[in-house]
Design a protein around this motif. Structure first.
Motif, short mmCIF file in Angstrom:
data_model
loop_
_atom_site.label_atom_id
_atom_site.label_comp_id
_atom_site.label_asym_id
_atom_site.label_seq_id
_atom_site.Cartn_x
_atom_site.Cartn_y
_atom_site.Cartn_z
N SER A 39 51.26 25.55 -10.70
CA SER A 39 52.50 24.57 -10.04
C SER A 39 53.85 25.11 -10.37
CB SER A 39 52.33 23.35 -10.68
OG SER A 39 50.90 22.74 -10.19
N ILE A 40 54.69 24.99 -9.13
CA ILE A 40 56.02 25.25 -9.34
C ILE A 40 56.87 23.61 -9.10
CG2 ILE A 40 55.94 27.83 -8.99
CD1 ILE A 40 56.75 27.30 -6.19
N PHE A 41 57.56 23.58 -9.49
CA PHE A 41 58.47 22.21 -9.24
C PHE A 41 60.03 22.36 -9.25
CE2 PHE A 41 57.58 22.17 -14.09
CZ PHE A 41 58.75 21.81 -14.40
N ALA A 42 60.53 21.56 -8.69
CA ALA A 42 62.24 21.37 -8.65
C ALA A 42 62.56 19.95 -8.40
CB ALA A 42 62.64 22.42 -7.89
N GLY A 43 63.57 19.64 -9.01
CA GLY A 43 63.92 18.21 -8.58
C GLY A 43 65.22 17.87 -9.15
N ASP A 50 74.35 11.88 -24.79
CA ASP A 50 74.52 11.25 -26.05
C ASP A 50 75.72 11.65 -26.67
OD1 ASP A 50 73.92 10.36 -28.78
OD2 ASP A 50 72.68 11.98 -29.30
N TYR A 51 76.57 12.16 -25.82
CA TYR A 51 78.29 12.11 -26.17
C TYR A 51 78.87 11.09 -25.63
CZ TYR A 51 79.51 16.06 -29.27
OH TYR A 51 79.43 16.87 -30.14
N SER A 52 78.31 10.59 -24.49
CA SER A 52 78.84 9.30 -23.81
C SER A 52 78.06 8.50 -22.96
CB SER A 52 80.12 9.67 -23.19
OG SER A 52 79.54 10.47 -22.04
N TYR A 53 78.29 7.42 -22.47
CA TYR A 53 77.44 6.82 -21.39
C TYR A 53 77.77 7.17 -20.09
CZ TYR A 53 76.08 3.81 -25.17
OH TYR A 53 75.75 3.31 -26.58
N GLN A 54 78.72 8.35 -19.88
CA GLN A 54 78.76 8.95 -18.53
C GLN A 54 77.64 9.86 -18.33
OE1 GLN A 54 82.85 9.47 -17.25
NE2 GLN A 54 83.59 8.85 -19.27
N ARG A 55 76.71 9.59 -17.55
CA ARG A 55 75.50 10.31 -17.18
C ARG A 55 76.14 11.95 -16.77
NH1 ARG A 55 70.63 7.66 -17.13
NH2 ARG A 55 70.88 5.24 -17.76
N ASP A 56 75.08 12.82 -17.16
CA ASP A 56 75.18 14.10 -16.48
C ASP A 56 74.20 14.04 -15.25
OD1 ASP A 56 76.86 14.88 -18.42
OD2 ASP A 56 75.91 16.34 -19.21
N THR A 57 74.53 14.86 -14.23
CA THR A 57 73.48 14.90 -13.45
C THR A 57 73.28 16.64 -13.00
OG1 THR A 57 75.23 14.81 -11.41
CG2 THR A 57 73.72 12.93 -12.19
N GLY A 58 72.23 16.96 -12.34
CA GLY A 58 71.81 18.20 -12.11
C GLY A 58 70.51 18.69 -11.48
N VAL A 59 69.94 19.73 -12.04
CA VAL A 59 68.78 20.09 -11.53
C VAL A 59 67.72 20.53 -12.41
CG1 VAL A 59 69.62 20.99 -9.06
CG2 VAL A 59 69.44 22.51 -11.13
N ALA A 60 66.38 20.38 -12.13
CA ALA A 60 65.29 20.96 -13.22
C ALA A 60 64.49 21.68 -12.22
CB ALA A 60 64.69 19.67 -13.78
N PHE A 61 63.85 22.63 -12.83
CA PHE A 61 62.95 23.53 -12.20
C PHE A 61 62.05 24.20 -13.20
CE2 PHE A 61 66.66 26.08 -12.29
CZ PHE A 61 66.47 27.20 -12.93
N GLY A 62 60.76 24.49 -12.76
CA GLY A 62 59.83 25.41 -13.67
C GLY A 62 58.58 25.38 -13.21
N ARG A 80 60.13 25.44 -18.12
CA ARG A 80 61.30 24.67 -17.53
C ARG A 80 62.52 24.89 -17.97
NH1 ARG A 80 60.97 18.33 -17.51
NH2 ARG A 80 58.61 18.62 -17.45
N ALA A 81 63.68 24.81 -16.73
CA ALA A 81 64.80 24.61 -17.22
C ALA A 81 65.67 23.33 -16.62
CB ALA A 81 65.62 25.91 -16.61
N ASN A 82 66.60 22.90 -17.55
CA ASN A 82 67.30 21.78 -16.95
C ASN A 82 69.07 22.07 -17.11
OD1 ASN A 82 64.98 20.42 -18.36
ND2 ASN A 82 65.65 18.83 -16.84
N LEU A 83 69.46 22.00 -15.97
CA LEU A 83 70.95 22.38 -15.82
C LEU A 83 71.56 21.10 -15.41
CD1 LEU A 83 69.10 24.83 -14.89
CD2 LEU A 83 71.19 25.94 -14.69
N ALA A 84 72.67 20.55 -16.23
CA ALA A 84 73.31 19.12 -15.83
C ALA A 84 74.51 19.38 -16.22
CB ALA A 84 72.72 18.10 -16.53
N LEU A 181 65.65 12.36 -17.43
CA LEU A 181 64.69 11.71 -16.30
C LEU A 181 64.95 12.42 -15.30
CD1 LEU A 181 63.09 9.15 -15.55
CD2 LEU A 181 65.16 8.18 -14.69
N THR A 182 63.68 13.07 -14.72
CA THR A 182 63.87 13.83 -13.52
C THR A 182 62.93 13.33 -12.38
OG1 THR A 182 64.01 15.91 -15.03
CG2 THR A 182 63.30 16.28 -12.78
N PHE A 183 63.37 13.42 -11.10
CA PHE A 183 62.69 13.36 -9.89
C PHE A 183 62.38 14.47 -9.06
CE2 PHE A 183 64.22 9.11 -11.32
CZ PHE A 183 63.04 8.31 -11.47
#
Length: 201
Positions: A39-43, A50-62, A80-84, A181-183
């Motif tokens: 399986s390959i996935f991305a989302g 953990d440094y603040s409540y201002q969330r990071d956003t980005g992509v995950a794939f694997g 997998r890789a997470n880049l945020a 959290l990833t979708f």
């Protein structure tokens, strides 16, 4: 520093409950049809850094490779890789590990739990140590337990909902626990027991 942490144990307990309940009713029929799949996935990924409540956003794939045996839990290896990125920090994880999956509701819903490990990199969008303005980033080994569920939607395509906790020590005294959290979307390539490609499910 991080009031969101109780949700980690709650989420993992929920996934563990799903796995325990499904083991009692899961069937090994999928093993008769196929021996493995890749399986390959991305989302889209959303990170509490953990440094603040201002969330990071980005992509995950694997990708992962799953073997099918005549027992309910299907073992996998996952990469997998997470880049945020975010207003306070940017965080990147490259993780590898093991996953256990069960199949429910006629093999259409696939809850899983995993444990991943790998390097993590953090870049500060500010100067965290005023006495050392050149210090703008760090790295360390990340341990990441988590879980999620894949839903069959059409032929070899699935939708993914995934939660990962992380435990990350940088420097001598700093411990970070970002939550991810990833979708996403999964494309699954199944194979017969002779490893030939299965065109239809």
């Amino acid at each position: 520093m991080f009031a969101y942490r109780p949700r980690l144990s709650l989420s993992l307990s929920f996934v563990a409950f799903i796995l325990s309940a499904s083991i009692a009713s899961a069937q090994a029929g999928s093993a008769a049809r196929k021996s493995m799949d890749i399986s390959i996935f991305a989302g889209y990924t959303n990170v509490v850094p953990d440094y603040s409540y201002q969330r990071d956003t980005g992509v995950a794939f694997g990708a992962n490779i799953t073997r099918y045996y005549h027992f309910p839990i299907k073992p996998s290896l996952e990469l997998r890789a997470n880049l945020a990125n975010g207003p306070i920090v940017n965080e990147t994880f490259y993780l590898f590990g093991v996953r256990g999956q069960v199949d429910m509701f006629h093999d259409r819903i696939h809850p899983y739990m995993d444990f991943l490990i790998g390097p993590g990199f953090i870049h500060y969008n500010f100067v965290p140590v005023p006495s050392n303005p050149s210090y703008r980033g760090d790295n360390g080994v990340v341990k990441s337990p988590g879980g999620g569920v894949d839903f069959d939607v059409y032929r070899h395509f699935q939708l993914k909902a995934d939660f990962q906790g992380t435990f990350w020590k940088i420097g001598k005294n700093d411990t970070l626990t970002p939550q991810i959290l990833t979708f996403g979307v999964v494309y699954r390539i199944p194979f017969h027991r002779n490893f030939s490609y299965v065109n239809n499910k």
